[in-house]
Design an enzyme around this catalytic site. Structure first.
Site, mmCIF file in Angstrom:
data_model
loop_
_atom_site.group_PDB
_atom_site.id
_atom_site.type_symbol
_atom_site.label_atom_id
_atom_site.label_comp_id
_atom_site.label_asym_id
_atom_site.label_seq_id
_atom_site.Cartn_x
_atom_site.Cartn_y
_atom_site.Cartn_z
ATOM 1 N N ASP A 176 0.782 -1.185 0.078
ATOM 2 C CA ASP A 176 -0.168 -0.045 -0.055
ATOM 3 C C ASP A 176 0.961 1.154 -0.158
ATOM 4 O OD1 ASP A 176 -1.895 1.829 0.182
ATOM 5 O OD2 ASP A 176 -2.974 1.137 1.982
ATOM 6 N N ALA A 177 1.247 1.586 -1.112
ATOM 7 C CA ALA A 177 2.384 2.611 -1.324
ATOM 8 C C ALA A 177 1.646 3.921 -1.673
ATOM 9 C CB ALA A 177 3.263 2.172 -2.282
ATOM 10 N N LYS A 178 0.672 3.775 -2.664
ATOM 11 C CA LYS A 178 -0.029 4.955 -3.265
ATOM 12 C C LYS A 178 0.990 5.848 -3.928
ATOM 13 C CE LYS A 178 -3.505 5.048 0.406
ATOM 14 N NZ LYS A 178 -3.128 4.062 1.219
ATOM 15 N N ARG A 179 1.820 5.149 -4.879
ATOM 16 C CA ARG A 179 2.868 6.094 -5.658
ATOM 17 C C ARG A 179 2.320 6.692 -6.957
ATOM 18 N NH1 ARG A 179 5.363 5.611 -1.091
ATOM 19 N NH2 ARG A 179 7.115 4.632 -0.938
#
EC number: 4.1.1.23
Length: 270
Positions: free
Chosen positions: A87-90
Site C-alpha cells: 500500500d504505497a499510493k505511488r
C-alpha cells in the site's frame, strides 16, 4: 503466475477474501516488541484465514533506517502462496516512477501495489508494464476528504461525470494486461455497487471495514462480482489489535477467523 490467478488460488485455498493490513504501530504493539517480531507472529497466527496481506509502507518509513529492512523481511516471511500488496499510493513521472516500481515490484517482490492516478497514464505505465503484478489505482477512497476531488464533476466524452468515474473508465481502458484493479472504499456503498455493475471483471481492493465504519454485509453484496469473487476485503486495526499484551497473536487469529467466516456467510447468496 498472473496476479488474478494467484489471488484466486489464495482465496480458494483458505476460502477467504480477507486481506490483513500489516501496519505496526509502536503505540499499540506489546511493550518492548519489535515491529518485525510483531509482524511474524501476526502472519503465523492469521495465515490460515486470509488471501493475503496489505503492507502500508508509511508505517515502515516511519521506523527510520531500519524500516526498509523490516519491510523486506516481513515480505519474505509471508507465505508465497498468499498475495502481498504494497500500500504505497505511488504516483510520479519518468524515472522516478520507474524507480518506485523497481523498489516495490522487483526488490520487495510484492504481488501488487496501490498507485495514484493524479499525474496521468505516464506515471502509472512503469507499474502497469509489470504484467504479472496487480496494479490497484486509487478510485474512490474511504476517507472523509475523498469528496474534495473524487466527487467533482468534469466533462468526459461529452458527458458530465464524477472524477472517480473517469478514473475507473481510464483504468478499464488501460487494462490490456488484465492486471489493473481499483481501490474503492467500503464507506462508499452506493458508488461501490455502481462500479461493480459496470466493471465486473476488475478486482477491487476495499479498505474501510471496521474502524472507518464500512458495513461488511453491504460491502460483500455490492463489491464482489457475480461469483462472489474479485473483492479483497482489507482489515487492519480490528485484527492486529483485537487483544493487547501477550495474547495479541491469538486475538488476531480469532478476529481474522471470525471476519473470514462472516464474509463467507454473506457470500452464501452466490
Amino acid at each position: 503466475m498472473k496476479f488474478l490467478e494467484k489471488l484466486k488460488q489464495a482465496g480458494n485455498r483458505n476460502k477467504s477474501l480477507l486481506c490483513v493490513g500489516l501496519d505496526p504501530d509502536p503505540k499499540l504493539m506489546p511493550v518492548g516488541m519489535s515491529a518485525l517480531e510483531f509482524n511474524r507472529e501476526i502472519i503465523e497466527a492469521t495465515a490460515p484465514f486470509v488471501c493475503g496481506y496489505k503492507i502500508n509502507l508509511a508505517f515502515y518509513e516511519a521506523l527510520g533506517k531500519q524500516g526498509w529492512e523490516i519491510l523486506s523481511e516481513t515480505c519474505e516471511f509471508i507465505p508465497r502462496e498468499l498475495i502481498t500488496i504494497a500500500d504505497a499510493k505511488r504516483g510520479d513521472i519518468g524515472n522516478t516512477s520507474k524507480a518506485y516500481a523497481r523498489a516495490i515490484l522487483d526488490e520487495l517482490d510484492c504481488d501488487g501495489v496501490t498507485v495514484s492516478p493524479y499525474l496521468g497514464y505516464d506515471s502509472l505505465e512503469p507499474f502497469i508494464e509489470y504484467q504479472d503484478k496487480g496494479i490497484f489505482i486509487l478510485c474512490l477512497t474511504s476517507n472523509q476528504g475523498s469528496t474534495d476531488f473524487q466527487m467533482l464533476k468534469t466533462e468526459y466524452l461529452g458527458q458530465k461525470r464524477f472524477l472517480y468515474e473517469v478514473v475507473a473508465d481510464k483504468a478499464s481502458l488501460w487494462n490490456r494486461y488484465e492486471n489493473i484493479g481499483l481501490v474503492v472504499g467500503a464507506t462508499q456503498q452506493e458508488e461501490l455497487k455502481k462500479l461493480r455493475l459496470i466493471y465486473p471483471k476488475l478486482p477491487f481492493l476495499i479498505p474501510g471495514i471496521g474502524a472507518q465504519g464500512g458495513d461488511l454485509k453491504a460491502t460483500i453484496e455490492n463489491g464482489t462480482n457475480p461469483n462472489g469473487e474479485l473483492a479483497i476485503i482489507c482489515a487492519s486495526r480490528g485484527i492486529l489489535y483485537a487483544r493487547s499484551g501477550s495474547e495479541f497473536a491469538q486475538g488476531a487469529a480469532e478476529a481474522a477467523e471470525q471476519m473470514r467466516d462472516a464474509i463467507n456467510h454473506y457470500r452464501k447468496r452466490f
